[in-house]
Motif scaffolding. Structure first.
Motif, PDB file in Angstrom:
ATOM      1  N   LEU A 278       0.852  -1.181   0.000  1.00 42.06           N
ATOM      2  CA  LEU A 278       0.000   0.000   0.000  1.00 42.06           C
ATOM      3  C   LEU A 278       0.892   1.236   0.000  1.00 42.06           C
ATOM      4  CD1 LEU A 278      -2.607  -1.084   2.703  1.00 42.06           C
ATOM      5  CD2 LEU A 278      -2.967  -0.979   0.231  1.00 42.06           C
ATOM      6  N   THR A 279       0.525   2.229  -0.815  1.00 41.51           N
ATOM      7  CA  THR A 279       1.233   3.503  -0.810  1.00 41.51           C
ATOM      8  C   THR A 279       0.743   4.334   0.364  1.00 41.51           C
ATOM      9  OG1 THR A 279       1.527   3.489  -3.196  1.00 41.51           O
ATOM     10  CG2 THR A 279       1.649   5.615  -2.110  1.00 41.51           C
ATOM     11  N   GLN A 280       1.666   4.964   1.072  1.00 42.73           N
ATOM     12  CA  GLN A 280       1.325   5.783   2.237  1.00 42.73           C
ATOM     13  C   GLN A 280       1.545   7.254   1.920  1.00 42.73           C
ATOM     14  OE1 GLN A 280       4.286   3.155   4.139  1.00 42.73           O
ATOM     15  NE2 GLN A 280       3.103   3.517   6.010  1.00 42.73           N
ATOM     16  N   THR A 281       0.557   8.065   2.252  1.00 42.82           N
ATOM     17  CA  THR A 281       0.674   9.516   2.140  1.00 42.82           C
ATOM     18  C   THR A 281       0.309  10.126   3.494  1.00 42.82           C
ATOM     19  OG1 THR A 281       0.006   9.439  -0.181  1.00 42.82           O
ATOM     20  CG2 THR A 281      -0.108  11.574   0.901  1.00 42.82           C
ATOM     21  N   PHE A 282       1.065  11.115   3.930  1.00 45.78           N
ATOM     22  CA  PHE A 282       0.843  11.723   5.242  1.00 45.78           C
ATOM     23  C   PHE A 282       0.546  13.207   5.094  1.00 45.78           C
ATOM     24  CE2 PHE A 282       3.543   8.051   5.825  1.00 45.78           C
ATOM     25  CZ  PHE A 282       2.968   7.409   6.903  1.00 45.78           C
ATOM     26  N   VAL A 283      -0.452  13.670   5.845  1.00 40.34           N
ATOM     27  CA  VAL A 283      -0.836  15.078   5.861  1.00 40.34           C
ATOM     28  C   VAL A 283      -0.975  15.527   7.315  1.00 40.34           C
ATOM     29  CG1 VAL A 283      -2.641  16.739   5.276  1.00 40.34           C
ATOM     30  CG2 VAL A 283      -2.031  14.961   3.641  1.00 40.34           C
ATOM     31  N   ASN A 284      -0.368  16.653   7.631  1.00 37.49           N
ATOM     32  CA  ASN A 284      -0.500  17.211   8.969  1.00 37.49           C
ATOM     33  C   ASN A 284      -1.730  18.122   8.994  1.00 37.49           C
ATOM     34  OD1 ASN A 284      -0.238  18.694  11.389  1.00 37.49           O
ATOM     35  ND2 ASN A 284       1.985  18.422  11.370  1.00 37.49           N
ATOM     36  N   GLU A 285      -2.730  17.704   9.759  1.00 34.79           N
ATOM     37  CA  GLU A 285      -4.006  18.422   9.777  1.00 34.79           C
ATOM     38  C   GLU A 285      -4.098  19.443  10.910  1.00 34.79           C
ATOM     39  OE1 GLU A 285      -7.273  15.780  10.320  1.00 34.79           O
ATOM     40  OE2 GLU A 285      -6.415  14.779  12.061  1.00 34.79           O
ATOM     41  N   SER A 286      -2.968  19.756  11.542  1.00 36.97           N
ATOM     42  CA  SER A 286      -3.038  20.694  12.658  1.00 36.97           C
ATOM     43  C   SER A 286      -3.474  22.081  12.205  1.00 36.97           C
ATOM     44  CB  SER A 286      -1.677  20.780  13.366  1.00 36.97           C
ATOM     45  OG  SER A 286      -0.676  21.234  12.476  1.00 36.97           O
ATOM     46  N   ARG A 287      -3.216  22.442  10.957  1.00 35.42           N
ATOM     47  CA  ARG A 287      -3.616  23.759  10.437  1.00 35.42           C
ATOM     48  C   ARG A 287      -4.505  23.647   9.200  1.00 35.42           C
ATOM     49  NH1 ARG A 287       1.577  27.046   9.336  1.00 35.42           N
ATOM     50  NH2 ARG A 287       2.300  25.018   8.632  1.00 35.42           N
ATOM     51  N   GLN A 310      -8.376  19.779  -5.388  1.00 29.06           N
ATOM     52  CA  GLN A 310      -9.814  19.531  -5.399  1.00 29.06           C
ATOM     53  C   GLN A 310     -10.559  20.382  -4.373  1.00 29.06           C
ATOM     54  OE1 GLN A 310     -11.175  17.373  -7.805  1.00 29.06           O
ATOM     55  NE2 GLN A 310      -9.057  17.715  -8.466  1.00 29.06           N
ATOM     56  N   GLY A 311      -9.841  21.276  -3.676  1.00 23.40           N
ATOM     57  CA  GLY A 311     -10.478  22.074  -2.639  1.00 23.40           C
ATOM     58  C   GLY A 311     -10.840  21.283  -1.419  1.00 23.40           C
ATOM     59  N   GLU A 312     -10.192  20.114  -1.245  1.00 24.85           N
ATOM     60  CA  GLU A 312     -10.509  19.228  -0.126  1.00 24.85           C
ATOM     61  C   GLU A 312      -9.500  19.321   1.012  1.00 24.85           C
ATOM     62  OE1 GLU A 312     -13.108  17.390   0.251  1.00 24.85           O
ATOM     63  OE2 GLU A 312     -14.035  17.468  -1.727  1.00 24.85           O
ATOM     64  N   MET A 313      -8.500  20.205   0.852  1.00 29.99           N
ATOM     65  CA  MET A 313      -7.532  20.427   1.910  1.00 29.99           C
ATOM     66  C   MET A 313      -7.380  21.929   2.046  1.00 29.99           C
ATOM     67  SD  MET A 313      -3.576  19.103   2.103  1.00 29.99           S
ATOM     68  CE  MET A 313      -2.428  19.761   3.310  1.00 29.99           C
ATOM     69  N   THR A 314      -8.021  22.492   3.068  1.00 29.47           N
ATOM     70  CA  THR A 314      -8.101  23.954   3.201  1.00 29.47           C
ATOM     71  C   THR A 314      -7.540  24.404   4.538  1.00 29.47           C
ATOM     72  OG1 THR A 314     -10.355  23.753   4.046  1.00 29.47           O
ATOM     73  CG2 THR A 314     -10.108  24.119   1.675  1.00 29.47           C
ATOM     74  N   TYR A 315      -6.991  25.604   4.531  1.00 29.15           N
ATOM     75  CA  TYR A 315      -6.405  26.189   5.729  1.00 29.15           C
ATOM     76  C   TYR A 315      -7.488  26.448   6.781  1.00 29.15           C
ATOM     77  CZ  TYR A 315      -3.704  29.437   8.650  1.00 29.15           C
ATOM     78  OH  TYR A 315      -3.056  30.042   9.690  1.00 29.15           O
TER      79      TYR A 315
END
Length: 318
Positions: A278-287, A310-315
């Motif tokens: 499986l490919t792993q991708t990491f995103v820090n959602e603290s902000r 896609q506008g699915e990761m917003t500040y």
């Protein structure tokens, strides 16, 4: 690849997305090798290999054992094999199938001398298995296979080799300087959904995936295996027939040719599938506001670059 112990130590704000790689590490036998060039020996290796144990040792979070060793990732088996899937050999997915391995070796003239297999001339069934050092999941997987084969009576050694000695036009891969090497057994990712790309990789141009320099190209030699159904034989010309599979616009021709070539891959084992990853991708959602781990929009390779588009990761303003 991020090991489980590293993932466990990441901050709670780090979100991990896992998506199918459509392939993973397998084995390329050097078909010029005195033993590995024999179909019976390659089949015996596949029978002895407990793929589920290999995946568990490598990383149960991100590795799975292929159900049917052929040139297809698990997700595509039903699509291309259909009702014929039950005729394909599964070898040893959940266990080391030593009785079947013994039978195919004995049919090829091998005998057990004490604890070690020998051919009809008294030569020990011996070879080296290699993997790129530093690729921890690969080295663990191949070392596990080597241990299983050694326990069965094959004289197998394992070596982790620096990648710099393996890749490139002057490397060991490009020059065939190996007995058995770790390698991707599919074309991987989206391309692997169609058998053409995987069959080309396995039968025609195995050097492409790991950057082994110039194309090694496939032999024009035909491959003959027992036909499906238990009687007769099936013969294919890999270069010619894989080329036709990639160019035909006739669905019936495509379906039948794919089935024949996938059967040959399953029986002749030009490469031996070991595990899928499986490919792993990491995103820090603290902000940032991000989708849940199982959200459909995140089921893509490298969600960290796709989600913002896609506008699915917003500040979030924090």
């Amino acid at each position: 690849y991020t090991p489980a112990n590293v993932v466990a130590d990441l901050p709670d704000a780090v979100q991990e997305y896992q998506t199918p790689r459509n392939g993973g590490v397998g084995l390329i036998p050097n078909h010029s090798h005195e033993h590995l060039g024999k179909r019976a020996v390659r089949q015996a290796i596949a029978y002895v290999t407990n793929r589920s144990q290999v995946a568990a040792n490598s990383d149960p979070r991100t590795k799975v054992a292929p159900r049917v060793p052929t040139a297809l990732p698990d997700a595509q088996l039903e699509n291309w094999l259909g009702d014929a899937m039950g005729e394909f050999e599964t070898y040893g997915r959940e266990s080391s199938e030593t009785e079947q391995a013994t039978a195919v070796l004995e049919s090829a003239g091998y005998t057990k001398n004490g604890d070690t297999w020998e051919d009809e001339n008294g030569n020990t069934l011996s070879f080296e298995m290699i993997a790129p050092s530093g690729w921890s999941d690969w080295t663990t997987a191949i070392e596990t296979v080597a241990d299983q084969l050694s326990a069965f009576g094959m004289d197998v050694s394992f070596s982790a080799v620096p990648f710099g000695e393996l890749g490139g036009a002057d490397g060991r891969w490009a020059n065939g300087n190996f007995d058995m090497t770790a390698e991707y057994w599919t074309a991987a990712f989206a391309r692997a959904a169609h058998p053409y790309h995987n069959l080309r990789h396995q039968m025609v141009d195995p050097g492409a995936t790991l950057g082994a320099g110039e194309s090694r190209g496939g032999s024009e030699a035909e491959i003959t295996v027992p036909a499906r159904g238990g009687s007769g034989e099936l013969t294919v010309n890999p270069v010619e027939d894989v080329g036709t599979l990639g160019s035909t616009s006739d669905e019936e021709t495509e379906s039948q040719l794919a089935l024949d070539l996938l059967w040959v891959a399953n029986q002749a084992l030009p490469m031996i599938p070991i595990q899928e990853g499986l490919t792993q991708t990491f995103v820090n959602e603290s902000r940032f506001d991000v989708p849940a781990e199982d959200a459909d929009v995140a089921q893509v390779k490298y969600a960290n670059s796709w989600l913002p588009r896609q506008g699915e990761m917003t500040y979030s303003g924090n």
